[in-house]
Scaffold this active site. Structure first.
Site, PDB file in Angstrom:
ATOM      1  CB  CYS A   1      52.620  62.042  16.605  1.00 30.53           C
ATOM      2  SG  CYS A   1      52.962  63.599  17.396  1.00 30.53           S
TER       3      CYS A   1
ATOM      4  NE  ARG B   1      48.301  58.119  15.194  1.00 37.14           N
ATOM      5  CZ  ARG B   1      47.619  57.435  16.088  1.00 37.14           C
ATOM      6  NH1 ARG B   1      46.557  56.758  15.732  1.00 37.14           N
ATOM      7  NH2 ARG B   1      48.003  57.407  17.346  1.00 37.14           N
TER       8      ARG B   1
ATOM      9  CD1 TRP C   1      47.424  67.867  16.705  1.00 40.89           C
ATOM     10  CD2 TRP C   1      48.131  67.497  18.785  1.00 40.89           C
ATOM     11  NE1 TRP C   1      46.624  68.586  17.560  1.00 40.89           N
ATOM     12  CE2 TRP C   1      47.033  68.379  18.836  1.00 40.89           C
ATOM     13  CE3 TRP C   1      48.748  67.123  19.984  1.00 40.89           C
ATOM     14  CZ2 TRP C   1      46.527  68.883  20.034  1.00 40.89           C
ATOM     15  CZ3 TRP C   1      48.245  67.625  21.170  1.00 40.89           C
ATOM     16  CH2 TRP C   1      47.151  68.494  21.190  1.00 40.89           C
TER      17      TRP C   1
ATOM     18  CD  GLU D   1      28.889  64.839  17.884  1.00 46.32           C
ATOM     19  OE1 GLU D   1      29.460  65.137  18.930  1.00 46.32           O
ATOM     20  OE2 GLU D   1      29.489  64.418  16.878  1.00 46.32           O
TER      21      GLU D   1
ATOM     22  CD  GLU E   1      34.996  68.056  15.432  1.00 34.67           C
ATOM     23  OE1 GLU E   1      36.070  67.739  15.929  1.00 34.67           O
ATOM     24  OE2 GLU E   1      33.991  67.319  15.444  1.00 34.67           O
TER      25      GLU E   1
ATOM     26  CG  HIS F   1      17.472  79.280  33.811  1.00 36.37           C
ATOM     27  ND1 HIS F   1      16.729  79.809  34.839  1.00 36.37           N
ATOM     28  CD2 HIS F   1      16.800  78.178  33.400  1.00 36.37           C
ATOM     29  CE1 HIS F   1      15.670  79.049  35.069  1.00 36.37           C
ATOM     30  NE2 HIS F   1      15.682  78.045  34.196  1.00 36.37           N
TER      31      HIS F   1
HETATM   32  C1  F6R Z   1      35.091  65.088  17.466  1.00 35.92           C
HETATM   33  C2  F6R Z   1      35.970  64.000  17.811  1.00 35.92           C
HETATM   34  C3  F6R Z   1      36.581  63.966  19.165  1.00 35.92           C
HETATM   35  C4  F6R Z   1      36.678  62.517  19.679  1.00 35.92           C
HETATM   36  C5  F6R Z   1      37.432  62.476  21.013  1.00 35.92           C
HETATM   37  C6  F6R Z   1      37.472  61.073  21.592  1.00 35.92           C
HETATM   38  O1  F6R Z   1      34.577  64.955  16.188  1.00 35.92           O
HETATM   39  O2  F6R Z   1      36.235  63.139  17.017  1.00 35.92           O
HETATM   40  O3  F6R Z   1      35.880  64.763  20.062  1.00 35.92           O
HETATM   41  O4  F6R Z   1      35.385  62.016  19.832  1.00 35.92           O
HETATM   42  O5  F6R Z   1      38.736  62.932  20.818  1.00 35.92           O
HETATM   43  O6  F6R Z   1      38.101  60.180  20.724  1.00 35.92           O
HETATM   44  P1  F6R Z   1      37.934  58.622  20.937  1.00 35.92           P
HETATM   45  O7  F6R Z   1      36.515  58.268  20.715  1.00 35.92           O
HETATM   46  O8  F6R Z   1      38.862  57.987  19.937  1.00 35.92           O
HETATM   47  O9  F6R Z   1      38.344  58.327  22.358  1.00 35.92           O
END
Ligand code: F6R
Length: 621
Positions: free
Chosen positions: A2, A27, A77, A494, A501, A517
């Site tokens: 949020c 956010r 959010w 990654e 995502e 496996h």
């Molecule tokens: C994926 C992504 C999230 C953040 C995770 C941690 O692209 O951005 O997986 O990496 O929420 O966020 P921080 O680094 O701000 O703690």
């Protein structure tokens, strides 16, 4: 999660709130709302809020005049209650006198709600925030004659904060004390802006930068009263105190798209500069590696016998990459843990344990809590963060900043590569202090990092069209696999995370040697497999694993080192990567995977910068 924004001053509040919300929308974007005090003689509290993105709120505001100089805004959010108009913030008390916006969770809200319901309060939403509004209203007492504006509201907020559990940042406006905003925080970010003839509040600096660079970050259990003339901060007992005041050194341009169609693409292309900035000034006057802030004796590093890295999501993947560099150069064992799991087991932590907490935002609740748990056991905590003054950096014993500038797209890109680089600096610092490398070896390795931006520039120049074409090929796949070995494994994770995502394709990363496996059962004719097959001591092994999946019908997209002639024979498509030291390769290999995910999402018509169900900063457990 949020975003909250507030303005009190001489100007019109609504445009400030709407521009602030546009900046904070990353956010959370389940709903948005504003409340403004309108009319000067007997101010009226007006609230407009809508489910959906900010555009829905803009539409709702089109025919409504909300003229006033004091107001609050919120972008949500959802945690408690579905994303509906009714659950959108701001929430008002029963009498419609005060409005509140809230980021975070009130853990004991059910018990408080039951009490209030027994007392006759009726609630319109399912949110914990509406309970806060009702509780503040219950605690509010008419101010004594001559009391400063905002006294009644701030005292009520202090009483409520003493009663509630959880992590939150809140801001309130009350039509009976019309010239003030009142705000408080515990465990969720809140920054205050000191501007000329106005005061502002926001969940992050980006929301304030159009108005001021003079910023004060509230710390836990502080409350603030904001008026056009200034800001007064107190603790929960009314004692004057102050937050952490600093000047923002980046520009408004950094938070805008600058001609790119999406923030994500802009941020991918900013990586060479972000890495170069992260490396500036890493050698002190004696030619030794230095961290940004160190609040312990560097000699303590010599007795470190164990390193834990804690982080979430993409930052966790940066930790997995760094494990290889730290173990190799500094000769100390490293375990990398998902932060949300760390404190719920019994990690062995002693004063000789070093905990490295990585967080782009520095506000991720799970990571902050893991770091706090480590400090409670007297372990030393080093924070790696992109946000100066964030909670994590304030609570750590040492800090290395990634100087990536604001990252707006929800999918992390430049934060990731700069984290790997900052962690490389940490690995060399540990090696220097533990004397596992000579100082000149540390400098030589640092010089290799310094060459990365040049390699990245050329990588970004040449591969765009090829990757856009490949993205179209994988966009119809039921399942995309990413495989790698050694420090290619976290890049496989990654690459899969980026793809899932933002494109919503089902993607998963695996250590290539694990395929046989179990996961290899998923392969069928034409199923795409992305293989990280760059030069290094496991190259031959990855090539064998590629052959295994190809023999079962996979269509293989391989990342290989420029000049490599073996991979081409076994892959359907090859993306070439500049030749750099094996331990630094992940900074390059991840970039084509970011671009691949980006194009797949664009091809599928997804909302690249604001993918569904996600938020940039995760301030709930
Ligand atoms: C994926 C992504 C999230 C953040 C995770 C941690 O692209 O951005 O997986 O990496 O929420 O966020 P921080 O680094 O701000 O703690």
């Amino acid at each position: 999660m949020c975003g909250i924004i507030g303005y009190v001053g001489g100007g019109d509040a609504l445009p400030v709130l709407m521009n602030g919300l546009a900046t904070l929308e990353y956010r959370g974007y389940d709903s948005a709302g504003v409340s403004v005090l309108t009319g000067s003689a007997r101010p009226e509290l007006r609230v407009v809020k809508r489910a959906g993105k900010l555009a829905a709120l803009e539409g709702a505001l089109a025919d409504v005049g909300l003229a006033g100089t004091v107001g609050l805004g919120h972008t949500r959010w959802a945690t408690h209650g579905e994303p509906t108009d009714r659950n959108a913030h701001p929430h008002v008390d029963e009498d419609g006198d005060l409005a509140i916006v809230h980021n975070g969770i009130i853990e004991n809200f059910v018990e408080i709600k039951e009490e209030l319901v027994a007392d006759g309060v009726e609630f319109l939403s399912e949110t914990d925030t509406e309970v806060l509004a009702a509780l503040v209203a219950r605690h509010r007492r008419e101010p004594a004659d001559g009391a400063a504006p905002g006294t009644a509201l701030v005292e009520a907020l202090r009483a409520v904060m003493r009663r509630v559990d959880g992590q939150f940042a809140v801001a309130l406006v009350d039509r009976r004390e019309p010239d003030v905003l009142v705000a408080g925080r515990r465990g969720a970010p809140l920054v205050l802006g000191h501007a000329d003839g106005a005061s502002l509040l926001s969940s992050d600096v980006a929301g304030l930068i159009a108005h001021t660079r003079d910023v004060e970050a509230l710390t836990d259990d502080q409350v603030a009263v904001l008026t056009a003339e200034g800001i007064a901060v107190t603790d929960l007992h009314g004692e004057p105190t102050s937050g952490q005041r600093f000047t923002v050194d980046w520009d408004i341009d950094a938070a805008e798209k600058q001609g790119y169609p999406h923030f994500m693409l802009k941020e991918i292309h900013e990586q060479p500069q972000a890495i170069a900035d992260t490396l500036v000034g890493r050698l002190d006057g004696d030619g030794r590696i230095a961290l940004d802030e160190v609040r312990f004796d560097a000699a303590d590093i010599r007795t470190v016998d164990k390193v834990y890295i804690v982080a979430c999501g993409t930052s966790y993947h940066a930790g997995l990459v760094a494990k290889h560099a730290i173990e190799h150069w500094a000769g100390v064992g490293v375990e990398v843990e998902i932060a949300s799991e760390f404190r719920y087991r019994d990690p062995i932590l002693t004063p000789h344990t070093l905990v490295v907490a990585i967080s782009q935002s520095g506000e991720t609740t799970d990571t902050i809590a893991a770091a706090a748990h480590a400090r409670d056991q007297r372990a030393k905590v080093v924070a790696i963060s992109n946000v100066v003054g964030s909670t994590l950096t304030r609570e750590a014993d040492a800090v290395i900043y990634t100087r990536a500038g604001p990252e707006i797209a929800v999918a992390s890109t430049k934060a990731f590569t700069t984290q790997i680089v900052a962690l490389g600096v940490l690995a060399l610092f540990l090696a220097q202090e533990r004397r596992t490398l000579f100082p000149e070896e540390c400098r030589d390795q640092l010089a290799r990092y310094e060459a990365l931006p040049g390699h990245l520039e050329s990588l970004l120049e040449v591969n765009g069209d090829q990757l856009a074409g490949l993205a179209e090929r994988i966009a119809d796949a039921a399942y995309v696999m990413f495989i790698g070995r050694h420090n290619g494994v976290p890049i496989a994770y990654e690459g899969a995370l980026k793809l899932k995502e933002i494109s919503y394709l089902h993607a998963e990363g695996f250590p290539a040697g694990e395929m046989k496996h179990g996961p290899i059962a998923l392969i069928d004719e034409g199923g795409p497999v992305v293989a990280i097959a760059t030069r290094g001591h496991v190259h031959g092994k990855v090539v064998s694993n590629i052959q295994e999946v190809r023999a079962r019908g996979a269509e293989v997209i391989a990342l290989a080192t420029e000049g490599d002639t073996t991979v081409k024979a076994h892959a359907d498509h090859v993306v070439y990567i500049p030749d750099v030291h094996e331990l630094l390769t992940p900074v390059l290999t991840v970039v084509p995977l970011q671009v691949l995910a980006y194009h797949a999402a664009v091809h599928l018509g997804r909302d690249v910068d604001q993918p569904r169900n996600l938020a940039k900063t995760v301030t709930v457990e």
